[in-house]
Design a protein around this motif. Structure first.
Motif, PDB file in Angstrom:
ATOM      1  N   GLY A  17      99.484  47.161  48.613  1.00  0.00           N
ATOM      2  CA  GLY A  17      99.005  48.368  48.889  1.00  0.00           C
ATOM      3  C   GLY A  17      99.790  49.538  47.995  1.00  0.00           C
ATOM      4  N   MET A  18     100.961  49.105  47.341  1.00  0.00           N
ATOM      5  CA  MET A  18     101.653  49.898  46.541  1.00  0.00           C
ATOM      6  C   MET A  18     101.259  50.183  45.067  1.00  0.00           C
ATOM      7  N   LEU A  19     100.237  49.290  44.798  1.00  0.00           N
ATOM      8  CA  LEU A  19      99.727  49.562  43.377  1.00  0.00           C
ATOM      9  C   LEU A  19      98.168  49.882  43.374  1.00  0.00           C
ATOM     10  N   THR A  20      97.901  51.060  42.496  1.00  0.00           N
ATOM     11  CA  THR A  20      96.736  51.506  42.336  1.00  0.00           C
ATOM     12  C   THR A  20      96.536  51.004  41.128  1.00  0.00           C
ATOM     13  N   ILE A  21      95.321  50.030  41.103  1.00  0.00           N
ATOM     14  CA  ILE A  21      95.002  49.344  39.864  1.00  0.00           C
ATOM     15  C   ILE A  21      94.025  50.152  38.732  1.00  0.00           C
ATOM     16  N   GLN A  22      93.200  50.918  39.365  1.00  0.00           N
ATOM     17  CA  GLN A  22      92.368  51.928  38.340  1.00  0.00           C
ATOM     18  C   GLN A  22      92.579  53.168  38.681  1.00  0.00           C
ATOM     19  N   PRO A  23      93.572  54.103  38.440  1.00  0.00           N
ATOM     20  CA  PRO A  23      93.714  55.385  38.534  1.00  0.00           C
ATOM     21  C   PRO A  23      92.480  55.976  37.903  1.00  0.00           C
ATOM     22  N   GLU A  24      92.206  57.185  38.217  1.00  0.00           N
ATOM     23  CA  GLU A  24      91.210  57.993  37.463  1.00  0.00           C
ATOM     24  C   GLU A  24      91.293  58.181  35.875  1.00  0.00           C
ATOM     25  N   ASN A  61      89.131  61.027  26.902  1.00  0.00           N
ATOM     26  CA  ASN A  61      88.920  62.190  27.648  1.00  0.00           C
ATOM     27  C   ASN A  61      88.997  62.089  29.163  1.00  0.00           C
ATOM     28  N   ASN A  62      88.472  60.951  29.772  1.00  0.00           N
ATOM     29  CA  ASN A  62      88.813  60.856  31.057  1.00  0.00           C
ATOM     30  C   ASN A  62      90.471  60.803  31.390  1.00  0.00           C
ATOM     31  N   ALA A  63      91.018  60.240  30.511  1.00  0.00           N
ATOM     32  CA  ALA A  63      92.354  60.176  30.733  1.00  0.00           C
ATOM     33  C   ALA A  63      93.246  61.463  30.797  1.00  0.00           C
ATOM     34  N   VAL A  64      93.020  62.085  29.714  1.00  0.00           N
ATOM     35  CA  VAL A  64      93.443  63.459  29.200  1.00  0.00           C
ATOM     36  C   VAL A  64      93.256  64.466  30.458  1.00  0.00           C
ATOM     37  N   TYR A  65      91.917  64.360  30.798  1.00  0.00           N
ATOM     38  CA  TYR A  65      91.469  65.586  31.502  1.00  0.00           C
ATOM     39  C   TYR A  65      91.121  65.043  33.155  1.00  0.00           C
ATOM     40  N   CYS A  66      91.876  63.940  33.524  1.00  0.00           N
ATOM     41  CA  CYS A  66      91.776  63.576  34.866  1.00  0.00           C
ATOM     42  C   CYS A  66      91.832  64.178  36.124  1.00  0.00           C
ATOM     43  N   VAL A  71      86.648  64.790  36.852  1.00  0.00           N
ATOM     44  CA  VAL A  71      86.172  63.554  36.458  1.00  0.00           C
ATOM     45  C   VAL A  71      86.091  62.417  37.490  1.00  0.00           C
ATOM     46  N   THR A  72      86.500  62.392  38.587  1.00  0.00           N
ATOM     47  CA  THR A  72      86.317  61.787  39.693  1.00  0.00           C
ATOM     48  C   THR A  72      85.106  61.671  40.086  1.00  0.00           C
ATOM     49  N   LEU A  73      84.426  62.877  40.345  1.00  0.00           N
ATOM     50  CA  LEU A  73      83.124  63.182  40.671  1.00  0.00           C
ATOM     51  C   LEU A  73      82.026  62.557  39.757  1.00  0.00           C
ATOM     52  N   ALA A  74      82.463  62.925  38.580  1.00  0.00           N
ATOM     53  CA  ALA A  74      81.439  62.693  37.468  1.00  0.00           C
ATOM     54  C   ALA A  74      81.296  61.344  37.047  1.00  0.00           C
ATOM     55  N   SER A 109      86.721  70.984  25.536  1.00  0.00           N
ATOM     56  CA  SER A 109      86.774  72.235  26.023  1.00  0.00           C
ATOM     57  C   SER A 109      86.096  72.480  27.299  1.00  0.00           C
ATOM     58  N   TYR A 110      84.957  71.821  27.334  1.00  0.00           N
ATOM     59  CA  TYR A 110      84.188  71.752  28.854  1.00  0.00           C
ATOM     60  C   TYR A 110      85.132  70.989  29.802  1.00  0.00           C
ATOM     61  N   MET A 111      85.525  69.863  29.659  1.00  0.00           N
ATOM     62  CA  MET A 111      86.121  69.160  30.509  1.00  0.00           C
ATOM     63  C   MET A 111      87.384  69.885  31.121  1.00  0.00           C
ATOM     64  N   SER A 112      88.158  70.581  30.101  1.00  0.00           N
ATOM     65  CA  SER A 112      89.446  71.049  30.294  1.00  0.00           C
ATOM     66  C   SER A 112      89.081  72.356  31.185  1.00  0.00           C
ATOM     67  N   ARG A 113      88.165  73.239  31.028  1.00  0.00           N
ATOM     68  CA  ARG A 113      87.631  74.234  31.778  1.00  0.00           C
ATOM     69  C   ARG A 113      87.482  73.850  33.271  1.00  0.00           C
ATOM     70  N   HIS A 114      86.727  72.595  33.508  1.00  0.00           N
ATOM     71  CA  HIS A 114      86.221  72.244  34.797  1.00  0.00           C
ATOM     72  C   HIS A 114      87.143  71.335  35.326  1.00  0.00           C
ATOM     73  N   ARG A 115      88.288  70.921  34.662  1.00  0.00           N
ATOM     74  CA  ARG A 115      89.065  69.723  35.221  1.00  0.00           C
ATOM     75  C   ARG A 115      89.303  69.752  36.574  1.00  0.00           C
ATOM     76  N   HIS A 116      89.337  71.038  37.311  1.00  0.00           N
ATOM     77  CA  HIS A 116      89.840  71.002  38.821  1.00  0.00           C
ATOM     78  C   HIS A 116      88.845  71.346  39.666  1.00  0.00           C
ATOM     79  N   ASP A 117      87.360  71.323  38.957  1.00  0.00           N
ATOM     80  CA  ASP A 117      86.339  71.811  39.904  1.00  0.00           C
ATOM     81  C   ASP A 117      85.802  70.883  40.982  1.00  0.00           C
ATOM     82  N   THR A 118      85.182  71.055  42.059  1.00  0.00           N
ATOM     83  CA  THR A 118      85.398  70.281  43.128  1.00  0.00           C
ATOM     84  C   THR A 118      83.970  70.031  43.520  1.00  0.00           C
ATOM     85  N   ASN A 119      83.051  70.119  42.312  1.00  0.00           N
ATOM     86  CA  ASN A 119      81.482  69.816  42.118  1.00  0.00           C
ATOM     87  C   ASN A 119      81.375  69.637  40.875  1.00  0.00           C
TER      88      ASN A 119
END
Length: 398
Positions: A33-40, A167-172, A176-179, A225-235
């Protein structure tokens, strides 16, 4: 970025507490449980093809080196407010997920007799060889910027990260999680429908990339730029709604799905034509007619040609008259023109300028459809005429 080499961690320890999500194609946790194998910021698991995953296990059994694995150190506080060192896989998640999937009997390998063997069916000595194999792991510590910049430069098991995986790595983040849960989930019941119109692999983030390209284009910006603007959107309501609107529009206009529809610029086509009304039955008849026309070279262009009112025949790359036809028609027109004292270009002959009696050379003339192809004229010798280059360019589709 600080790195520390670890050689004391075995496959057995990595696989302790391993969880794999078959629906999402994720190796989620390991190392008790100490290792996250696939972070976002990681790509989806893409080794589940019966070749790459098998090769990983065979490499262990043959004693081949597995290569370096990199962990990102993440310090968190536990319930007792004590700092704990946890880890995220930076590089090696495909290999680690393959270990875990095999040890938990998710796939089989073939033994020396060609018989398929799941982990539980292997001889004990081979089981132990797998579990006791030590791994070369670098623990990396640094800022988020350090980690992301390093991650962008690496290749994972020889398969380079594509643009959207980077892009998923840079703007995680939350967006990105929801997308990814929507557009990168092989268990989504809409995937088959999407694949009728979109070239791409769900696991390689290519459906998500198209969705982001379509919505960002409406904003006049890049995907980044779109991903950057919406990076912390919750939907992801805007992204999902627009994507589904485009797909539903395609479904509504075209009755039959053709293989050439896959990979077209549907976002651009939607923006250009969605305000026009179409009769799906009429559209289908036009498409079928064009598909059966032997002179239509570019089948992919049929759909935009029909959407645009069947005007721009350049989209179809209509097969042109062959040289033999052109020379035959040229000779016939020229012989007749000389006998009548008029130009061998029919349009020059009825004009009032100096060229009305000019005999043009073959190289100065172009073949033209008497009755325009777009209006039903065939690409045949009976419907061919030779015009001087000036008149041919001016004639267009008339």
């Amino acid at each position: 970025m600080k790195t520390t080499l670890r050689t004391d961690i075995t496959v057995a320890q990595i696989c302790d507490g391993f969880v794999y999500n078959e629906l999402e194609g994720k190796g989620l946790f390991g190392l008790s449980g100490m290792l996250t194998i696939q972070p976002e910021y990681q790509r989806n698991y893409i080794y589940a093809d019966g070749k790459k995953d098998v090769a990983v296990i065979e490499s262990i059994l043959k004693g081949y080196p597995l290569g370096l694995i990199y962990f990102n150190v993440v310090e968190t506080q536990n319930a007792a407010s004590q700092v704990e060192r946890r880890f995220e896989v930076l590089d090696g998640q495909q290999r680690i997920t393959s270990f875990g999937r095999y040890v938990t009997n998710k796939f089989a390998i073939k033994d020396e007799n060609g018989m398929e063997q799941y982990f539980d069916g292997l001889p004990v000595d081979k089981q132990q060889k797998i579990l006791e194999t030590s791994l070369l792991i670098y623990e990396c510590e640094g800022t988020e910027s350090d980690i992301k910049e390093w991650f962008k430069t690496i290749n994972i098991a020889g398969i380079p990260l594509n643009r959207q995986e980077i892009n998923n790595a840079v703007y995680c983040g939350e967006f990105v999680t929801l997308a990814k849960a929507e557009f990168s989930n092989t268990g989504n019941s809409n995937v088959m429908k999407w694949n009728a119109y979109i070239n791409g692999n769900v696991n390689r983030q290519e459906i998500l990339e198209r969705a982001l390209e379509w919505i960002s284009a409406t904003k006049g910006e890049t995907v980044e730029s779109y991903m950057s603007r919406h990076r912390h959107d919750t939907n992801i309501t805007e992204l999902k709604t627009y994507f589904n609107t485009v797909i539903d529009w395609i479904d509504g206009v075209f009755i039959d799905v053709k293989k050439e529809m896959r990979g077209l610029e549907w976002g651009r086509l939607y923006e250009t034509y969605h305000t026009k009304a179409y009769n799906p039955k009429t559209v289908n008849e036009q498409v079928q007619k064009l598909y059966s026309d032997p002179y239509v070279v570019c089948k992919k262009g049929i759909f935009e040609y029909v959407l645009g009112g069947c005007v721009d025949s350049k989209l179809l790359e209509v097969r042109i008259f062959d040289d033999a036809t052109k020379k035959t028609v040229y000779n016939q027109q020229t012989e007749k023109a000389k006998a009548n004292g008029i130009s061998n270009c029919p349009l020059c002959a009825i004009g009032h300028e100096n060229n009305r009696t000019k005999i043009w050379e073959f190289k100065q003339m172009d073949a033209d459809h008497v009755s325009a192809w777009s209006k039903g004229g065939a690409t045949s010798i009976e419907n061919c005429q030779m015009l001087c280059s000036t008149h041919n360019r001016a004639k267009g589709n008339r």
